[in-house]
Design a protein around this motif. Structure first.
Motif, short mmCIF file in Angstrom:
data_model
loop_
_atom_site.label_atom_id
_atom_site.label_comp_id
_atom_site.label_asym_id
_atom_site.label_seq_id
_atom_site.Cartn_x
_atom_site.Cartn_y
_atom_site.Cartn_z
N SER A 125 0.81 -1.21 0.00
CA SER A 125 0.00 0.00 0.00
C SER A 125 0.85 1.27 0.00
O SER A 125 0.64 2.18 -0.80
CB SER A 125 -0.93 -0.02 1.21
OG SER A 125 -1.95 0.91 1.01
N ASN A 126 1.84 1.38 0.91
CA ASN A 126 2.66 2.59 1.00
C ASN A 126 3.39 2.86 -0.32
O ASN A 126 3.81 1.94 -1.01
CB ASN A 126 3.70 2.44 2.12
CG ASN A 126 3.10 2.67 3.51
OD1 ASN A 126 1.96 3.09 3.64
ND2 ASN A 126 3.89 2.39 4.55
N ILE A 127 3.57 4.15 -0.63
CA ILE A 127 4.22 4.58 -1.88
C ILE A 127 5.68 4.90 -1.57
O ILE A 127 5.97 5.66 -0.63
CB ILE A 127 3.48 5.81 -2.43
CG1 ILE A 127 2.03 5.44 -2.76
CG2 ILE A 127 4.21 6.40 -3.62
CD1 ILE A 127 1.09 6.63 -2.77
N GLY B 63 11.98 7.53 1.37
CA GLY B 63 11.00 7.15 2.40
C GLY B 63 9.72 6.67 1.76
O GLY B 63 9.75 6.13 0.64
N VAL B 64 8.60 6.88 2.45
CA VAL B 64 7.30 6.47 1.91
C VAL B 64 6.28 7.58 2.06
O VAL B 64 6.41 8.44 2.94
CB VAL B 64 6.73 5.20 2.60
CG1 VAL B 64 7.63 4.00 2.36
CG2 VAL B 64 6.50 5.41 4.08
N VAL B 65 5.29 7.56 1.18
CA VAL B 65 4.06 8.30 1.42
C VAL B 65 3.10 7.27 2.00
O VAL B 65 2.69 6.33 1.31
CB VAL B 65 3.46 8.88 0.11
CG1 VAL B 65 2.17 9.63 0.40
CG2 VAL B 65 4.47 9.76 -0.60
N PRO B 66 2.80 7.37 3.31
CA PRO B 66 1.98 6.33 3.92
C PRO B 66 0.55 6.34 3.39
O PRO B 66 -0.01 7.39 3.09
CB PRO B 66 2.03 6.66 5.41
CG PRO B 66 2.51 8.05 5.53
CD PRO B 66 3.22 8.41 4.27
N GLN B 67 -0.02 5.15 3.29
CA GLN B 67 -1.40 5.00 2.84
C GLN B 67 -2.18 4.33 3.95
O GLN B 67 -1.66 3.46 4.65
CB GLN B 67 -1.43 4.13 1.57
CG GLN B 67 -0.68 4.75 0.41
CD GLN B 67 -1.52 5.80 -0.29
OE1 GLN B 67 -2.46 5.50 -1.03
NE2 GLN B 67 -1.20 7.05 -0.05
C1 LIG Z 1 3.51 2.64 5.95
O1 LIG Z 1 4.25 3.77 6.34
C2 LIG Z 1 4.05 4.16 7.68
C3 LIG Z 1 4.80 5.47 7.92
O2 LIG Z 1 6.17 5.31 7.62
C4 LIG Z 1 4.50 3.03 8.61
O3 LIG Z 1 4.25 3.39 9.96
C5 LIG Z 1 3.73 1.77 8.27
O4 LIG Z 1 4.22 0.69 9.04
C6 LIG Z 1 3.86 1.43 6.78
N1 LIG Z 1 2.97 0.34 6.48
C7 LIG Z 1 3.38 -0.79 5.93
C8 LIG Z 1 2.33 -1.82 5.69
O5 LIG Z 1 4.55 -0.98 5.61
#
Ligand SMILES: *[C@@H]1O[C@H](CO)[C@@H](O)[C@H](O)[C@H]1NC(C)=O
Ligand SMILES: *[C@@H]1O[C@H](CO)[C@@H](O)[C@H](O)[C@H]1NC(C)=O
Length: 390
Positions: A309-311, A323-327
């Motif tokens: 899910s996260n980008i 890093g990620v764009v959290p979803q």
């Molecule tokens: C998505 O990103 C968030 C913020 O970095 C993190 O807390 C979360 O664990 C991530 N989710 C997954 C499924 O990796």
């Protein structure tokens, strides 16, 4: 035609971006549907970038689902949310919208009225001269659209484009020896993406290999006559395996190619349109990194994973993961996406489109500002593509 340099293009991009808050804006994706395909149009709020008011407009053609390779060597299996295995099944340029009808072997051209952008009007459809069209490209510089067929009859066809005559075929099919069926069985060995480079001096098609053998990149030069050549340059760098989306990074000589085998690669492109890998970006824990978007202002690449899910965000100069764009919808996967005014519009594995504010990613944190539930529109299965009218 002279290639634009890396230094020149960001200025042009910035100049174009100035007018972007002015008028009505909209986001579009395709419902690739064997019973009759449609474009789903969504209004973009000029206040906060959020989406509303979905409208469904027929493409004048039918969809078809690709099939999946069976893990045990048996007959093909049904696919999930990714039914074309492609990026760029919907493309918007100025007031034109292009999309593919994979089951009718046609491409559709719409006109977008600036006062009513969620109600695009079909101008015409044209034969793709092949089977299972999965991606489309348009160059405003040469007023030419091209389509990539990925079925039993595979290859590239091109068209002249105008509001009055619509799509008109330019020459025949440029065949690609794909050895596929209609519908194709993949994802390995299927077509992926079709794009013009930023200066419109070449048209590029990406084709997937397999986890153990490289994919292919076909580059068709645009001739001085403005015709797309029938003789491509073929590149098969050994570390590009399941070549998926191709997104240029602001100039003709650099691009990112996603690869569901490991993540993505930054590639260099020389004046003969030969591709070499400059940085392999291995994304830990990735499942199927297939789609990509480039944000010139922050020099960031966003990559989207059908199984995560996260980008993931990548620095476009160094190729390092930022890093990620959290979803919010953990586990649903992120598919096709488009960027407009700092907002990312992401088609999810669920019947949803997520909107993320990326402006924070330069200093603070990017954050999701909307999850639009579209379950009321019916089956999500054929939903694919993402493009913006601005
Ligand atoms: C998505 O990103 C968030 C913020 O970095 C993190 O807390 C979360 O664990 C991530 N989710 C997954 C499924 O990796
Ligand atoms: C084409 O596909 C068929 C059936 O999957 C296979 O038997 C054959 O070896 C393939 N040919 C090439 C040239 O890849």
């Amino acid at each position: 035609m002279l290639a634009l340099t890396c230094l020149l293009l960001p200025q042009l991009t910035a100049a174009i971006a100035l007018g972007s808050w002015a008028g009505n804006r909209a986001a579009y994706f395709l419902d690739n549907n064997p019973a009759g395909s449609s474009i789903i149009a969504l209004k973009i709020s000029s206040k906060d970038g959020t989406l509303s008011d979905p409208m469904r407009v027929s493409t004048g053609g039918k969809g078809l689902y690709a099939q999946g390779v069976s893990a045990d060597g048996g007959p093909p299996v049904a696919v999930g949310a990714d039914t074309l295995f492609s990026q760029d099944s919907v493309v918007v340029s100025a007031n034109y919208l292009f999309t593919v009808n994979s089951g009718s072997n046609t491409v559709s051209l719409f006109w977008i009225n600036e006062n009513d952008p969620t109600n695009p009007k079909l101008i015409n459809t044209a034969s793709t001269l092949g089977e299972f069209p999965a991606a489309v490209a348009y160059s405003a510089d040469i007023e030419t659209a091209c389509v990539l067929n990925g079925g039993k009859v595979a290859g590239v066809a091109c068209y002249s484009v105008s509001k009055s005559h619509g799509l008109k075929a330019l020459g025949g099919l440029r065949p690609i020896a794909l050895n596929q069926t209609t519908p194709p069985v993949g994802p390995p060995g299927t077509v992926s993406d079709l794009v013009f480079n930023p200066s419109s001096s070449a048209l590029i098609a990406t084709i997937k290999g397999s986890p153990t053998s490289p994919g292919s990149i076909y580059a068709y030069p645009v001739l001085p006559s403005c015709d797309v050549s029938t003789k491509p340059t073929l590149s098969q760098p050994s570390s590009l395996l399941i070549d998926f989306s191709l997104t240029f990074l602001g100039c003709d000589s650099r691009a990112v190619i996603t690869d569901p085998a490991y993540g993505a690669s930054i590639v260099d492109i020389n004046n003969e349109f030969e591709f070499t890998v400059s940085k392999k970006v291995v994304i830990a824990g990735q499942a199927a990194t297939c789609w990509s978007v480039y944000a010139p202002k922050s020099n960031t690449i966003y990559v989207f994973d059908g199984g995560v899910s996260n980008i993931t965000t990548i620095d476009a100069t160094t190729g390092s993961i930022k890093g990620v764009v959290p979803q919010s919808d953990a586990g649903m996967g992120s598919l096709d996406a488009a960027l407009d005014n700092g907002y990312l519009y992401v088609l999810k594995g669920a019947p949803q489109v997520s909107v993320a504010d990326t402006i924070g990613s330069k200093g603070g944190k990017a954050k999701e500002v909307q999850t639009l539930d579209l379950a009321s529109l019916g089956s999500r299965q054929g939903w694919t593509g993402m493009a913006i009218y601005r």
